[in-house]
Design an enzyme around this catalytic site. Sequence first.
Site, PDB file in Angstrom:
ATOM      1  N   ASP A 177      28.484  -0.770  27.313  1.00 55.94           N
ATOM      2  CA  ASP A 177      29.313   0.220  28.010  1.00 55.94           C
ATOM      3  C   ASP A 177      29.159   1.539  27.259  1.00 55.94           C
ATOM      4  OD1 ASP A 177      31.210   1.481  29.608  1.00 55.94           O
ATOM      5  OD2 ASP A 177      32.938   0.569  28.606  1.00 55.94           O
ATOM      6  N   CYS A 208      29.164  -1.970  33.122  1.00 59.45           N
ATOM      7  CA  CYS A 208      30.186  -1.728  34.144  1.00 59.45           C
ATOM      8  C   CYS A 208      29.910  -0.454  34.929  1.00 59.45           C
ATOM      9  CB  CYS A 208      31.552  -1.655  33.484  1.00 59.45           C
ATOM     10  SG  CYS A 208      31.664  -0.388  32.201  1.00 59.45           S
ATOM     11  N   ARG A 253      45.401   3.500  37.469  1.00 56.29           N
ATOM     12  CA  ARG A 253      44.489   3.790  36.352  1.00 56.29           C
ATOM     13  C   ARG A 253      45.184   4.817  35.471  1.00 56.29           C
ATOM     14  NH1 ARG A 253      38.019   4.768  36.347  1.00 56.29           N
ATOM     15  NH2 ARG A 253      38.203   2.532  36.665  1.00 56.29           N
ATOM     16  N   GLN A 306      37.306  -5.211  36.332  1.00 52.88           N
ATOM     17  CA  GLN A 306      35.892  -5.219  35.947  1.00 52.88           C
ATOM     18  C   GLN A 306      35.497  -6.594  35.397  1.00 52.88           C
ATOM     19  OE1 GLN A 306      33.553  -2.525  36.185  1.00 52.88           O
ATOM     20  NE2 GLN A 306      32.209  -4.267  35.832  1.00 52.88           N
ATOM     21  N   ARG A 328      32.395  -5.467  42.940  1.00 51.81           N
ATOM     22  CA  ARG A 328      33.747  -4.960  42.703  1.00 51.81           C
ATOM     23  C   ARG A 328      34.620  -5.099  43.961  1.00 51.81           C
ATOM     24  NH1 ARG A 328      34.882  -1.574  38.458  1.00 51.81           N
ATOM     25  NH2 ARG A 328      36.973  -2.006  39.259  1.00 51.81           N
ATOM     26  N   HIS A 383      40.424  -3.615  31.218  1.00 52.37           N
ATOM     27  CA  HIS A 383      39.839  -3.363  32.540  1.00 52.37           C
ATOM     28  C   HIS A 383      39.662  -4.716  33.249  1.00 52.37           C
ATOM     29  CE1 HIS A 383      38.091  -1.272  35.730  1.00 52.37           C
ATOM     30  NE2 HIS A 383      37.002  -0.779  35.182  1.00 52.37           N
TER      31      HIS A 383
HETATM   32  N1   CP Z   1      33.246   0.412  36.281  1.00 50.13           N
HETATM   33  C1   CP Z   1      34.230   1.248  36.693  1.00 50.13           C
HETATM   34  O1   CP Z   1      35.423   0.964  36.588  1.00 50.13           O
HETATM   35  O2   CP Z   1      33.779   2.396  37.240  1.00 50.13           O
HETATM   36  P1   CP Z   1      34.682   3.622  37.726  1.00 50.13           P
HETATM   37  O3   CP Z   1      35.205   4.312  36.501  1.00 50.13           O
HETATM   38  O4   CP Z   1      33.737   4.466  38.517  1.00 50.13           O
HETATM   39  O5   CP Z   1      35.811   3.094  38.555  1.00 50.13           O
HETATM   40  N1  NVA Z   2      35.032   2.122  28.759  1.00 54.66           N
HETATM   41  C1  NVA Z   2      34.872   3.032  29.877  1.00 54.66           C
HETATM   42  C2  NVA Z   2      34.802   2.247  31.152  1.00 54.66           C
HETATM   43  C3  NVA Z   2      34.585   3.064  32.389  1.00 54.66           C
HETATM   44  C4  NVA Z   2      34.562   2.227  33.617  1.00 54.66           C
HETATM   45  C5  NVA Z   2      36.018   4.033  29.898  1.00 54.66           C
HETATM   46  O1  NVA Z   2      37.169   3.644  29.681  1.00 54.66           O
HETATM   47  O2  NVA Z   2      35.745   5.209  30.128  1.00 54.66           O
END
Ligand code: CP
Ligand code: NVA
Length: 311
Positions: A222, A263, A100, A130, A291, A127
């Site tokens: 989101d 998400c 990440r 997701q 997930r 993502h």
């Molecule tokens: N939806 C998602 O990716 O959540 P997290 O940021 O908690 O991993």
């Molecule tokens: N769009 C959000 C998704 C979190 C899972 C972010 O990048 O923070």
Amino acid sequence: MKDLLTTADLTPADFAELMRLTACYAQDPDHDPIFLHHGLVALHFTKPSTRTRVSTEAAVVRLGGTPITLSAAELQLGRGETIEDTARVLSSYVSALVIRSSSDAELARFAGAATVPVINALTDGHHPLQSLTDLFTLGQLFADLPGRRIAYVGAGNNVAVSLAQAAALSGVDIALATPDAYPPDAGGIRAAEQIAAATGSTVTCTRDPAEAVRGASAVYTDVWLSMGDPPHEAADRRAALAPYRVDSALMDRALPEAVFLHCLPAHRGEEVTADVIDGPRSVVFRQAANREPAAQAVLYALLRRKLQGRG
Ligand code: CP
Ligand code: NVA
């Protein structure tokens, strides 16, 4: 396919196979308990995570491996070691890297140097894990999913782009309603449109939430300020995105059977009202639970050739 960096890396056949595998692991999480043969999977997260990190760690354990989570502070990356050297070295210890990061370019450098699969656990642009979960969840709810329409309403971000690409791969029409100031990435949407042209589905971008949800079987939103967005934009985003809040009036413009997806994490009262996310049409916790089987499916699909000589 060596890596999973974006949803658009997948073909419709790859996507369908990942849906099949996710269904298999959702039904029996312990279906492949020795698949990883005690192998290690490294997780390197430079941003917070609840779902992605824990579901992926759980998936590794379910598949008979051990996850190693590495924060930025623990690696020599922070002291100037290159991404390429880090990726090569880690590849000699672990079976896969789950990353990440803010930067898609940095993730691509990891993937270019690593000799093991690299999985995008969220970047500013994408993502994919997701999006697999999202289409799997919709498939559980609608047996006739291809040809239906879904709507994304809110900030144009990583989740919106990956959702559009996943919908296109699944033959699902998608409409995205975002304000002019915060559109989805044009390149990501172009990739979704190209896939949609091949699968016979459509990707529509509008600034009108009511238009997007008309005829939709699902409404997705989101957060308005993503982890990669500058915090000083918060007030401007709240103002620009207020008309994009998903409330029960907007849900009532969708099909009667429409479900609500997010998400997570969510901010009740910002992108969604509490009565919608906590109401009967919300499937957000089913999404979150899915997930884990989706992560198992991706690990299995990327590693099966090497570990088992299977297709
Ligand atoms: N939806 C998602 O990716 O959540 P997290 O940021 O908690 O991993
Ligand atoms: N769009 C959000 C998704 C979190 C899972 C972010 O990048 O923070």
